[in-house]
Enzyme design. Structure first.
Site, PDB file in Angstrom:
ATOM      1  CB  SER A 243      -0.895  -0.009   1.249  1.00  0.00           C
ATOM      2  OG  SER A 243      -1.605   1.199   1.377  1.00  0.00           O
TER       3      SER A 243
ATOM      4  CD1 TRP B   7       8.099   2.529   2.759  1.00  0.00           C
ATOM      5  CD2 TRP B   7      10.125   3.323   3.276  1.00  0.00           C
ATOM      6  NE1 TRP B   7       9.008   1.927   1.929  1.00  0.00           N
ATOM      7  CE2 TRP B   7      10.267   2.390   2.217  1.00  0.00           C
ATOM      8  CE3 TRP B   7      11.273   3.956   3.771  1.00  0.00           C
ATOM      9  CZ2 TRP B   7      11.487   2.072   1.656  1.00  0.00           C
ATOM     10  CZ3 TRP B   7      12.500   3.643   3.205  1.00  0.00           C
ATOM     11  CH2 TRP B   7      12.598   2.721   2.161  1.00  0.00           C
TER      12      TRP B   7
ATOM     13  CB  THR C 158       8.448   9.982   9.219  1.00  0.00           C
ATOM     14  OG1 THR C 158       8.694   9.745   7.842  1.00  0.00           O
ATOM     15  CG2 THR C 158       9.324  11.132   9.687  1.00  0.00           C
TER      16      THR C 158
ATOM     17  CE1 TYR D  52      -9.939   7.072   0.499  1.00  0.00           C
ATOM     18  CE2 TYR D  52     -12.036   8.221   0.649  1.00  0.00           C
ATOM     19  CZ  TYR D  52     -10.930   7.833  -0.080  1.00  0.00           C
ATOM     20  OH  TYR D  52     -10.808   8.213  -1.402  1.00  0.00           O
TER      21      TYR D  52
ATOM     22  CG  ASN E 119      -5.666  17.140   0.636  1.00  0.00           C
ATOM     23  OD1 ASN E 119      -5.261  17.541  -0.445  1.00  0.00           O
ATOM     24  ND2 ASN E 119      -6.545  16.167   0.747  1.00  0.00           N
TER      25      ASN E 119
ATOM     26  CD  GLN F 188      25.565  37.496 -19.322  1.00  0.00           C
ATOM     27  OE1 GLN F 188      25.569  36.845 -20.368  1.00  0.00           O
ATOM     28  NE2 GLN F 188      24.960  38.673 -19.208  1.00  0.00           N
TER      29      GLN F 188
ATOM     30  N   GLY G 226      30.953  22.807  -8.679  1.00  0.00           N
ATOM     31  CA  GLY G 226      31.845  22.009  -9.509  1.00  0.00           C
ATOM     32  C   GLY G 226      32.243  20.726  -8.797  1.00  0.00           C
ATOM     33  N   GLY G 227      33.531  20.368  -8.885  1.00  0.00           N
ATOM     34  CA  GLY G 227      33.998  19.147  -8.233  1.00  0.00           C
ATOM     35  C   GLY G 227      33.779  19.160  -6.738  1.00  0.00           C
TER      36      GLY G 227
ATOM     37  CD  GLU H 100       3.299  13.971   4.098  1.00  0.00           C
ATOM     38  OE1 GLU H 100       2.429  14.847   3.942  1.00  0.00           O
ATOM     39  OE2 GLU H 100       4.091  13.960   5.061  1.00  0.00           O
TER      40      GLU H 100
END
Length: 401
Positions: free
Chosen positions: A137, A163, A165, A239, A247, A286, A349-350, A373
């Protein structure tokens, strides 16, 4: 205010909202930042740090004054989550789940007795977790196999949740299980289950790519007996409770991703001003300027989406009015955060590939934003469904209320 200033934009904030923002910012920069790298390496959020979150009032922002909370709003929770995520998204998601899922569920659906029992402690010292997801699920969040069997005045819970949290730290779980499978999703109920309930077992912490200090564990329920008065709402309300809280939860994830992107941009701007190539700071080129300007613009757009959804939630709007707004805020912010973190790595960069610099962690932490979520595709389906009136589905995109 510039997005690269290390501050969340203040436009339109009330006095108490600015005060909260200042408090969280100061604590995050002075107390949290020095501990971030070690917590990430250890995949551990020390209890003393969690205690500091409680002491600051950040674990009970929306809890009413009468229950010893902050008496704040969803908007204020979003502000705090974003400001924490600017420094460490793992700590932000701990505060997010506590306020936006667990506390919201109790505030909106709990009985007076349940609120009196749990809300003061959730504001003071009790960590909460939200146990919905199961092995079978995920995006189809309501294909639950966990069962709640009626036995006299109690329910007996059996099943697995994954999972989860805050599971390692949690003292109470909001658990979803089906009490009437013959009614499908409308047989699902929600229960408040204390950690010390016999038969409840929390598994080891998952080793994750990002937000490593945030605990994520499997939780098992083997004949866990729960009194009837520990049910949130009525039997079959699970539900609607999940739809309602998820939400609001998407606002929290949108805030987390917006704060994360702000932190990544701050780091990239500071580095670009200091790093010299061809006799000049790379900020003078730039090719460095324009991508960072685009990131800054997208952060502001995401922030406004999150602000708008949070204000709407605080206005008293329920699921139908919130569906698209919350889905849009979470979808755009999570997409944007990945782009922002990637651009920050490119700016370094690196060095951006090294754990000696902060942007590689922001990049790892951003990866979860498009998954939990509501995946990006599920959110797009929700937005399209509301826009085109294609009807409800058994995903986390629809509900009765």
């Amino acid at each position: 205010m510039e997005a690269s200033s290390g501050r969340i934009r203040r436009a339109g904030l009330l006095e108490e909202e600015e005060a909260l923002l200042d408090t969280v910012r100061r604590w995050a920069d002075e107390k949290l930042r020095p501990r971030v790298a070690q917590m990430d390496r250890d995949a551990l959020m020390p209890r003393d740090l969690v205690d500091e979150l409680f002491a600051l009032g950040l674990m009970g922002i929306q809890i009413p004054d009468r229950h010893d909370g902050g008496g704040g709003s969803v908007f204020m929770s979003a502000l705090a989550i974003a400001e924490l995520a600017r420094v460490d998204p793992a700590v932000a998601v701990c505060v997010d789940v506590q306020n936006v899922l667990v506390n919201t569920a109790l505030i909106r659906w709990g009985s007076p007795a349940q609120q009196e029992r749990y809300l003061p402690r959730l504001a003071r010292d009790l960590v909460g977790a939200y146990a919905l997801t199961e092995p079978e699920s995920g995006s189809d969040a309501f294909a639950l196999r966990a069962r709640a069997r009626r036995d006299g005045d109690d329910y007996v819970l059996d099943g697995r949740k994954i999972w989860i949290t805050n599971a390692r730290e949690a003292g109470v779980f909001v658990v979803f299980a089906n009490a009437s499978p013959e009614h499908g999703v409308y047989g699902i109920s929600a229960f408040l289950v204390p950690r010390d309930a016999p038969g409840l077992a929390v598994g080891p912490n998952e080793e994750k790519l990002g937000i490593r200090a945030s605990s994520t564990c499997e939780v098992r329920f083997d004949g866990v007996r729960v009194p009837r008065d520990h049910m949130l709402g009525e039997e079959g309300d699970g539900y609607d409770i999940a739809i309602d809280t998820l939400n609001i939860g998407r606002i929290g994830i949108g805030a987390q991703m917006t704060g994360l992107a702000t932190g990544a941009l701050d780091a990239a701007v500071e580095y670009a001003r200091q790093r010299r190539q061809f006799g000049r700071p790379i900020a003078a080129f730039q090719g460095v300027q324009l991508p960072l300007a685009q990131v800054a613009t997208e952060i502001e757009a995401a922030r406004l989406l999150v602000y708008d959804a949070a204000r709407l939630a605080d206005s008293g709007a329920r699921v139908p009015e919130l569906l698209s707004r919350c889905a849009m805020a979470k979808y755009f912010a999570s997409q944007m955060a990945e782009r922002a973190a990637s651009q920050a790595v490119q700016t370094f960069g690196g060095n951006g590939f090294s754990t000696a610099y902060p942007v590689e962690k922001f990049y790892r932490d951003a990866m979860i934003g498009q998954i939990y979520e509501g995946t990006s595709n599920i959110l797009l389906r929700t937005i399209a469904g509301r826009m085109l009136d294609t009807g409800r589905s058994r995903t986390t995109g629809g509900g009765r209320k």
